[in-house]
Design an enzyme around this catalytic site. Structure first.
Site, PDB file in Angstrom:
ATOM      1  CG  ASP A 245      -6.945  -2.367  -3.258  1.00 29.81           C
ATOM      2  OD1 ASP A 245      -7.623  -1.632  -2.521  1.00 29.81           O
ATOM      3  OD2 ASP A 245      -5.720  -2.553  -3.098  1.00 29.81           O
TER       4      ASP A 245
ATOM      5  CB  SER B  20      -0.956  -0.037   1.198  1.00 31.11           C
ATOM      6  OG  SER B  20      -2.000   0.881   1.045  1.00 31.11           O
TER       7      SER B  20
ATOM      8  CG  HIS C  24      -5.958  -2.330   0.465  1.00 30.57           C
ATOM      9  ND1 HIS C  24      -5.236  -1.713  -0.533  1.00 30.57           N
ATOM     10  CD2 HIS C  24      -5.355  -1.969   1.632  1.00 30.57           C
ATOM     11  CE1 HIS C  24      -4.258  -0.995  -0.006  1.00 30.57           C
ATOM     12  NE2 HIS C  24      -4.316  -1.136   1.309  1.00 30.57           N
TER      13      HIS C  24
END
Length: 681
Positions: free
Chosen positions: A615, A530, A650
């Site tokens: 995501d 991320s 995610h």
């Protein structure tokens, strides 16, 4: 020899691979599937190693196990994992009269079976909330990974199930004390929780009670420690506003404690203070590391706040929780978490712990009137433990330690806390672990980093990581600026105009580990996910020769284009973290470090990028565009792989075995590109 996919260049000069943003279009799907096929072809020679690693990691995990039961009212609540199942099942049984935590399978009640609900597909359980009268279960499900949830209420007596007729929900569900009223949040077009609704079971509609129009602010509703009050928090990255409501009177209006003031963050909790019901408020109004204030139950507004614990520049107050027997502060000093207990009728004390570097969290899971609290503790070489702490005298008892199946001795591994020096003289903490017989010579080293949002990467234990440590790896965490390990100032020194510090710190840590003989550049692998993927992409552009391999999971590498698009989830609220690139000065600043924009003709190390197709936080195309540009620009022939998980969001794949297979793939990739795979077959 497998042929690497080469993405076509589009007609947008500043963003040549923008066409990959066309979700579900056949050319896009074809490219992503070609990349997945290329990955499998390139890793075919380590297929057996992947299976070996998977079985090895799985073999260390107790597949059939019982969680530590939580006593609440007339029941013990707990989860049970069973070999072969992806998800734990949720149960309860009558609470023993002797005060023990013994469960009785003969009279236990199955509350929820996520395995049946998933039916082999993706499943994320959001809320799992038992009503105060223990008669109902409210839960929410995401079945695609896009973090949009469906809401359900289960009647635990008769088994009747109700799906609530609401869409675009963020998954949160909060009971009022009547066990009839639920509060839930709705998402806007950018998947920001912006509206709070009140719903009485059986009604045709829900009532809107709060609407947050500012795109920087997210709302969150929760029960206070006392269970007597509900708290509605609306907060951005830098500013908070809290509203409270008597949980016994859910039909009333929420009351604001302190109208929002830019830069003022505050977080209230309710309980018994010095014998009376009241509020404790953690606030930064007198300093960035927060102080604690108290207010009477009936007068919680800001003008009634009185100092309780003062601000300290050397100590961050990260959290607080209340109990009938006192209150507990979660602090951070010198990069380490500290729990400080303030008993109602005794001298405050700090919890003593056995390791030099560790993770420590207060688990606010026991009843408000309990004489004890639970702590979750772990270290790089020590599996997580649930410890019970007696509030009055500080006595600790390890109630459960996560087992490691097979041969394992924590003392075979040495955990160290090191410090590197950045170019500006800042000292950066490093947490490191290795087998004792590995230390003393350069070894393959896995360096992990994040460095954003003030999040602290406290050392954690990993069953999977043992597979690397047993193969002679060292594992290290770079606690770079932008994280919260050294307090609020450490975070601020790695955001907005100071973001370059995050990248410089990580490079300084890598250089320090090499200079101290822990590893060498040709054995150094780096990883981040991320916002940590942004870190990985940025340092690869700056110092590619310093690393042998990199893993970027759901990487935020297309930061400039994403921050220019306010219609994407999170963009507007992220202005407080990265800046608004519509400002020319901010645009230039982000462009100078954005990984995608700064890919150039140079040799890069071996790279594995992983994306989740559903995501909603970091869109799949960020990794895809980055890899496409790397493939067209680089001057090396090192392995460059992209894996798109079509059934994930995610957080990656949802099932525990699926997640282990992904870890095995990453480890096999590392062993292959570091030249260590042949010896592992």
């Amino acid at each position: 020899m497998p042929q690497a996919p080469l993405a076509r260049v589009g007609n947008h000069p500043a963003d040549p691979y923008r066409w990959l943003e066309q979700r579900d279009k056949p050319p896009v799907l074809a490219y992503l599937e070609a990349e997945n096929a290329y990955l499998e072809a390139e890793l075919a020679d380590v297929g057996a190693l992947r299976e070996t690693l998977f079985q090895e990691i799985k073999g260390r995990i107790r597949e059939t196990d019982l969680s530590l039961p939580v006593p609440w009212g007339p029941y013990l609540y707990y989860q049970r994992t069973t070999a072969g199942d992806e998800y734990p099942r949720h149960y309860r049984c009558p609470r023993p009269t002797d005060g023990s935590l013994r469960t009785d399978e003969r009279c236990e009640e199955l509350l929820l079976d996520p395995n049946a609900l998933a039916d082999g597909g993706y499943l994320s359980l959001g809320a799992f909330e038992i009503s105060p009268d223990h008669a109902r279960l409210a839960y929410s499900l995401d079945t695609s990974g896009d973090e949009i949830y469906r809401l359900f209420v289960q009647e635990l007596d008769g088994g009747e199930l109700h799906e609530l007729p609401f869409e675009d929900c963020n998954g949160s569900m909060t009971w009022a004390n009547d066990s009839e009223t639920l509060f839930f949040a709705e998402l806007d077009d950018t998947q920001r929780p912006h509206k709070l609704y009140r719903y009485r079971l059986g009604a045709d509609e829900a009532e809107l009670v709060f609407n947050e129009p500012d795109g920087r602010f997210f709302i969150h509703c929760y029960r206070a420690s006392s269970e007597r009050q509900l708290v509605l928090l609306s907060n951005s990255k830098t500013t908070c506003e809290a509203w409270v409501l008597d949980a016994e009177r859910p039909e009333k209006a929420f009351i604001c404690l302190a109208p929002r003031q830019e830069g003022h963050e505050y977080y209230p909790d309710h309980g018994r203070i010095d014998g009376d019901w009241g509020w404790l408020i953690r606030s930064n109004q007198d300093g960035i590391n927060f102080a604690v204030y108290q207010a009477p139950e009936g007068s919680p507004s800001r003008e009634h706040w009185r100092p309780r614990i003062g601000h300290d520049a050397a100590r961050m107050i990260e959290d607080l929780s209340l109990n009938a027997g006192g209150f507990v502060l979660s602090l951070r000093e010198q990069g380490l978490p500290i729990v400080e207990v303030h008993p109602a009728e005794a001298t405050p004390y700090r919890v003593e712990l056995p390791d030099a570097a560790y993770s420590l969290d207060v688990q606010d899971s026991l009843e408000f009137d309990s004489a004890a609290i639970r702590l979750r503790y772990e270290a790089l070489n020590r599996p997580s433990q649930i410890r019970q702490l007696s509030l009055v005298d500080g006595a600790q008892q390890v109630l459960k330690e996560t087992p490691v199946e097979g041969p394992f001795n924590a003392d075979d591994y040495q955990s160290l806390r090191l410090w590197a020096e950045a170019a500006d003289g800042a000292r950066i903490p490093i947490s490191l672990v290795a087998r004792r017989d590995t230390l003393g010579r350069p070894a393959p080293l896995y360096l992990y980093g994040y460095g954003a949002y003030g999040e602290s990467l406290d050392p954690w234990f990993s069953h999977a990581r043992l597979s690397l440590l047993e193969r002679g790896f060292v594992f290290a965490i770079a606690h770079v600026r932008g994280g919260g390990e050294l307090g609020e100032a450490w975070y601020r020194a790695g955001r907005l105009e100071h973001k370059e510090n995050t990248f410089g710190d990580f490079i300084a840590v890598a250089e320090h580990l090499i200079a101290q003989g822990f590893t060498s550049a040709d054995r150094l692998a780096i990883s981040g996910g991320s916002a940590g993927g942004l870190l990985i992409g940025a340092v690869l552009n700056r110092r590619p020769e310093l690393f042998a391999a990199a893993i970027a999971e759901v990487p935020f590498v297309d930061v400039l284009n994403t921050m220019h698009n306010p219609e994407l989830p999170l963009t507007v609220t992220e202005y407080d973290e990265w800046g608004d690139p519509h400002d020319p000065e901010v645009h230039a600043r982000i462009k100078a470090y954005a990984p995608y924009e700064n890919v150039r003709a140079q040799a890069y190390p071996a790279i594995l990028a992983v994306a989740g197709y559903h995501d909603s936080r970091v869109q799949y195309w960020e990794a895809a565009k980055w890899v496409a540009k790397l493939r067209a620009s680089r001057t090396d022939d090192n392995l460059l792989l992209l894996k798109t998980e079509f059934g994930a969001g995610h957080g990656g794949m949802s099932g525990r075995y699926q997640a282990l297979k992904d870890v095995a793939l990453e480890y096999a990739f590392l062993l292959k590109v570091l030249g260590l795979a042949d010896s592992q077959r």
